[in-house]
Design a protein around this motif. Structure first.
Motif, short mmCIF file in Angstrom:
data_model
loop_
_atom_site.label_atom_id
_atom_site.label_comp_id
_atom_site.label_asym_id
_atom_site.label_seq_id
_atom_site.Cartn_x
_atom_site.Cartn_y
_atom_site.Cartn_z
N TRP A 524 0.82 -1.22 0.00
CA TRP A 524 0.00 0.00 0.00
C TRP A 524 0.85 1.26 0.00
CZ3 TRP A 524 -4.96 -0.22 -1.17
CH2 TRP A 524 -5.65 -1.40 -0.97
N GLU A 525 1.94 1.20 0.72
CA GLU A 525 2.76 2.41 0.87
C GLU A 525 4.21 2.11 0.51
OE1 GLU A 525 1.59 5.29 2.00
OE2 GLU A 525 -0.40 4.67 2.64
N ALA A 526 4.95 3.17 0.18
CA ALA A 526 6.40 3.01 -0.04
C ALA A 526 7.04 2.73 1.31
CB ALA A 526 6.96 4.28 -0.64
N PRO A 527 8.22 2.08 1.34
CA PRO A 527 8.89 1.83 2.61
C PRO A 527 9.06 3.12 3.41
CG PRO A 527 10.07 0.78 0.81
CD PRO A 527 8.97 1.57 0.19
N LEU A 663 10.80 9.11 -3.88
CA LEU A 663 10.34 7.73 -4.12
C LEU A 663 8.89 7.52 -3.66
CD1 LEU A 663 10.92 4.80 -5.00
CD2 LEU A 663 11.78 4.38 -2.73
N PRO A 664 8.50 7.98 -2.46
CA PRO A 664 7.10 7.76 -2.06
C PRO A 664 6.10 8.37 -3.03
CG PRO A 664 8.40 8.45 -0.18
CD PRO A 664 9.28 8.58 -1.37
N ARG A 665 6.47 9.50 -3.64
CA ARG A 665 5.56 10.14 -4.58
C ARG A 665 5.45 9.32 -5.87
NH1 ARG A 665 3.46 15.08 -3.90
NH2 ARG A 665 2.90 16.12 -5.84
N VAL A 666 6.58 8.84 -6.34
CA VAL A 666 6.58 7.98 -7.53
C VAL A 666 5.75 6.73 -7.23
CG1 VAL A 666 8.04 6.54 -9.00
CG2 VAL A 666 8.84 8.78 -8.29
N PHE A 667 5.97 6.22 -6.04
CA PHE A 667 5.29 5.00 -5.62
C PHE A 667 3.78 5.17 -5.64
CE2 PHE A 667 3.85 1.72 -2.83
CZ PHE A 667 4.78 0.71 -2.94
N LYS A 668 3.37 6.31 -5.07
CA LYS A 668 1.94 6.58 -4.98
C LYS A 668 1.31 6.64 -6.37
CE LYS A 668 1.15 9.23 -1.33
NZ LYS A 668 1.20 10.52 -0.66
N LEU A 669 2.01 7.30 -7.26
CA LEU A 669 1.51 7.43 -8.64
C LEU A 669 1.38 6.05 -9.28
CD1 LEU A 669 0.94 9.91 -10.35
CD2 LEU A 669 3.21 9.74 -11.30
N PHE A 670 2.40 5.25 -9.09
CA PHE A 670 2.43 3.91 -9.67
C PHE A 670 1.31 3.05 -9.12
CE2 PHE A 670 5.06 0.98 -11.98
CZ PHE A 670 5.87 1.84 -12.69
N ARG A 671 1.19 3.09 -7.81
CA ARG A 671 0.25 2.20 -7.12
C ARG A 671 -1.18 2.61 -7.43
NH1 ARG A 671 -2.43 -1.27 -4.68
NH2 ARG A 671 -1.84 -2.29 -2.76
N ALA A 672 -1.43 3.90 -7.35
CA ALA A 672 -2.81 4.36 -7.49
C ALA A 672 -3.29 4.25 -8.93
CB ALA A 672 -2.92 5.79 -7.01
N LEU A 673 -2.40 4.49 -9.88
CA LEU A 673 -2.85 4.46 -11.26
C LEU A 673 -2.60 3.11 -11.93
CD1 LEU A 673 -1.56 7.96 -12.38
CD2 LEU A 673 -3.87 7.32 -11.76
N GLY A 674 -1.91 2.23 -11.24
CA GLY A 674 -1.64 0.92 -11.82
C GLY A 674 -0.72 1.04 -13.03
N LEU A 675 0.33 1.83 -12.92
CA LEU A 675 1.21 2.05 -14.07
C LEU A 675 2.13 0.87 -14.31
CD1 LEU A 675 2.32 5.75 -13.54
CD2 LEU A 675 0.38 4.86 -14.80
N ARG A 676 2.68 0.85 -15.51
CA ARG A 676 3.68 -0.15 -15.84
C ARG A 676 5.03 0.52 -16.11
NH1 ARG A 676 2.90 -4.63 -20.64
NH2 ARG A 676 4.57 -6.02 -19.99
N HIS A 677 4.98 1.64 -16.79
CA HIS A 677 6.21 2.41 -17.06
C HIS A 677 5.97 3.87 -16.70
CE1 HIS A 677 6.36 -0.98 -19.95
NE2 HIS A 677 7.61 -1.05 -19.51
N LEU A 678 6.95 4.46 -16.07
CA LEU A 678 6.85 5.89 -15.74
C LEU A 678 8.14 6.55 -16.23
CD1 LEU A 678 5.29 8.12 -14.20
CD2 LEU A 678 6.58 7.49 -12.18
#
Ligand code: ATP
Ligand code: MG
Length: 714
Positions: A524-527, A663-678
């Motif tokens: 759910w969250e970045a480390p 990193l937590p911000r990148v993580f949030k974007l990835f997790r919430a939007l279900g991204l594959r590549h950023l």
């Protein structure tokens, strides 16, 4: 601050020669190799060296596609698992279709860790195949009927997901049949929603808990949630519960009597005879803590066992032998315990067993140990919940709980279809009932004395919560399965306590198994301590990019490179200066390029009108989800010189972040939007790096702070 030291780098970040997008200028094998073997020491921040037991050189690894010994090391992330695209590629074709479409839908219309990974966005091979379903169903019938310490709920949840995934696609690979239906749903995003709904419907059918099913999908799987999805999943759950009800009524010979909501039935708790008092709540919390400790012990033992299995028991014949051994030991232990038990009770009016077993008892008596052991696990749970006080001796309960605990630890993770819910409930019900009996010795208040059954229920919840660590969904599932809302509050308290206590020692069972499989799972969250890392440190660089109009030969070479095997490529404007990266103008996936190459969508052919029809989204959907490998696509020498215009097919607005993003911000974007590549860009929108799921999943909290896992071909 100590450093994170990395010995095997697969992303080429160890290369500090400052090479830019080598493939823009044609393929150069030397560069690939260098990119790959960047094995120098790499320092980002703090922490210790993580050693691989066996250092794998890239060359070696490519040659042996299947390693002899599967790395058991949890400090690895497997490159085997690819991501799913939960972010639609909004290319021109897609937008055109969306514009053409009216708002009417186009079509009317356990494996728990694996499903959890799938919903998280990791492609687990064959997880939603029809063949998997058939084997699973047949397997679970045999393992439950055969008397192993397993339950059927996990496989039912998995089956629900497979059915949903299959139905939504309107075709089956296993049957090699395409019904030409529901083509709109042939993409990862849509399929994911169906899988969530299928899993919820599975829970609903297993426990007769439609709301619990919805919450299960929410808590365990879906990272991406919206109101529409909630409503649809709820509808699926309810329909599943109703359908099951209907067929069970036919099975029981009372067609139309819709009062059998679930396949696993714990019997309903009657509030009149089973009230609880305020002063019992601290006792329940103590039981929750006990459940957390016992659950952690279960997980720890199973973790060791699983590591042993991955190391030494990975050959199919050994796996079959182990399953047979477990079956034999389970049967032997059960019979030995029934034989040596002297817990014989007279057959009276008040026992609730349909078929009391006399086994080794005198005439007119039945064997209590047999009631617990010589039954399906769920029936045993029911008798522990509902049998009147005095049915079981404390010794019987204690010995049974211990034996079943060990058997269940050994059985989970065996190569048979098996769920862990019911065995956990059974273990907990046994020690919970024992706890109730002990309480009645200490305190002789009639309410406690009267019903050890409610302690069995609380114990069951505590044990299950301690093992799987769910709170929200389990509370609702247990409330629905026992048909009693009064116990909602204590069950919730118990589950929360069990989770808090258990998490202190070790992770939940599903998470342990996901980690042992080296799956790049995003939590759910970045480390917690990763704020000091930015996209610049996390990203891969240099990035393999394509020009908007690219030479076919270059594309084929990049895609054929088995050592990198990337799946997504930023599309950039052509740069004249040699070492200047291009400005981003889109992102294209390997799968899309493959379809383009297969249909030979070349600029030269379009102008000479050799192409009869324009490529449509349908062509991409037909190939989904098993796009052919690049090796199967023939491109002649002449065609290699052609050009391909990617404009129409790429996603023209991929998500990008500046290099300074934490990193937590990148993580949030990835997790919430279900991204594959950023894509990571500089302040002039030039591509400087790429972040994928694996680049994020590799950071995790270890014992000594933030650790970095290694990417490896397993
Ligand atoms: P997936 O396998 O999840 O479908 P992918 O194959 O594109 O996606 P990964 O397997 O996650 O990407 O990538 C492994 C490593 O390669 C990661 O460190 C990632 O940053 C890097 N990588 C991925 N694509 C590129 C690219 N086009 N250029 C350079 N490095 C890349
Ligand atoms: Mg990959």
């Amino acid at each position: 601050m100590a450093n994170i030291t990395k010995k095997v780098s697969w992303s080429g970040r160890g290369d500090d020669r400052g090479e830019r997008t080598p493939l823009l200028n044609g393929s150069e094998d030397g560069k690939y190799n260098r990119q790959l073997s960047g094995g120098g020491m790499f320092h980002i921040g703090r922490l210790s060296t993580v050693d691989l037991e066996e250092e794998i050189t890239p060359e070696e690894d490519i040659v042996r596609s299947r390693p002899k010994e599967i790395p058991h090391n949890e400090k690895l992330l497997s490159l085997k698992f690819e991501s799913l695209d939960y972010d639609n590629s909004e290319n021109q074709l897609f937008l055109e279709e969306e514009r053409r479409m009216s708002h009417m839908p186009i079509a009317a219309g356990s494996g728990i860790p694996q499903i959890k990974c799938y919903l998280n966005g990791v492609k687990i091979p064959r997880v939603v195949r029809l063949k998997t379903l058939v084997v699973k169903v047949f397997g679970v019938i045999c393992s439950v009927a055969g008397g192993l310490a397993v339950g059927k709920e996990g496989p039912m949840i998995h089956s629900g997901a497979v059915v949903a995934a299959g139905v939504s696609q309107g075709r089956s690979t296993s049957l090699k049949k395409d019904f030409k239906m529901f083509e709109y749903f042939r993409r990862d995003t849509e399929k994911r929603d169906f899988v969530s709904a299928g899993a919820a419907a599975g829970v609903s059918a297993a426990f007769g808990a439609p709301v619990g099913g919805v919450l299960f999908s929410l808590e365990e799987g879906a990272s991406f949630w919206n109101q529409m999805l909630t409503w649809r999943i709820f509808f699926a759950s309810m329909v599943s519960s109703f359908t099951l009800n209907f067929f069970l009524s036919i099975y029981h010979g009372k067609t139309g009597d819709l009062s059998n909501p679930g396949l696993i039935n714990f019997g309903s708790f009657d509030t009149d005879s089973l009230q609880y008092d305020l002063y019992e709540i601290p006792l329940f919390i103590i039981m929750g803590a006990l459940g957390g400790i016992l659950g952690a012990l279960f997980n720890l033992l199973n973790n060791w066992l699983t590591i042993f299995r991955i190391r030494y028991i990975h050959r199919p014949c050994l796996q079959v032998m182990e399953a047979m051994l477990v079956a034999a030991v389970t049967a032997t232990v059960s019979f030995a315990m029934i034989y040596f038990s002297n817990d014989c009770k007279p057959l009276g009016q008040d026992h609730t067993e349909e078929y009391p077993l006399q086994l080794f008892c005198a005439d007119g008596e039945y064997n209590s140990m047999a009631t617990a052991f010589f039954n399906t696990p769920e029936r045993s749970v029911r008798s522990l919940f509902h049998n009147p006080p005095g049915t079981y001796n404390p010794v019987t309960l204690g010995v049974f709980a211990l034996a079943y605990f060990l058997l269940a630890v050994w059985t989970y993770g065996l190569t048979v279809s098996a769920g862990v819910f019911i065995p956990s409930l059974l273990i907990g019900a046994a020690w919970g009932r024992l706890f109730g009996i002990l309480m009645s010795v200490i305190d002789t208040k009639p309410s406690i004395l009267a019903n050890p059954g409610k302690y069995a229920l609380i114990g069951a919840a505590a044990q299950l919560g301690g093992i799987v660590r769910m709170t929200l969904s389990l509370t609702v599932i247990l409330v629905e399965a026992t048909g009693n809302v009064t116990y909602g509050f204590p069950i919730m308290l118990v589950l929360m306590t069990a989770k808090i206590v258990g998490d202190y020692f070790v992770e939940g069972l599903y998470d342990i198994h996901i980690k042992l499989q080296s799956v790049p799972f995003l939590h759910w969250e970045a480390p917690a301590t990763s704020h000091w890392l930015t996209a610049r440190e996390v990203m891969s660089s240099p990035v393999t990019c394509f020009n908007r109009v690219e030479k076919v030969g270059t594309i084929v070479d990049v895609l054929s490179n088995t050592s990198t095997n990337h799946n997504g490529f930023p599309v950039v404007t052509h740069t004249t200066e040699h070492d200047e990266p291009g400005k981003i103008c889109g992102l294209i996936l390997r799968s899309q390029l493959i379809v383009l190459l297969k249909h030979k969508v070349f600029v030269e052919r379009a102008s000479s009108r050799l192409i009869q029809r324009k490529l449509q989204l349908k062509d991409f959907r037909d190939a989904y989800p098993r796009f052919p490998p690049i090796q199967s696509i023939h491109v002649s020498q002449d065609e290699r010189e052609c050009m391909m215009d990617l404009t129409e097919f790429m996603n023209p607005t991929p998500y990008t972040v500046p290099q300074e993003t934490s990193l937590p911000r990148v993580f949030k974007l990835f997790r919430a939007l279900g991204l594959r590549h950023l894509v990571v860009v500089d302040n002039e929108n030039r591509v400087v790096g790429l972040v994928t799921r694996k680049d994020l999943a590799r950071y995790h909290m270890g014992k000594d702070g933030l650790e970095e896992l290694h990417l490896a071909q397993t």
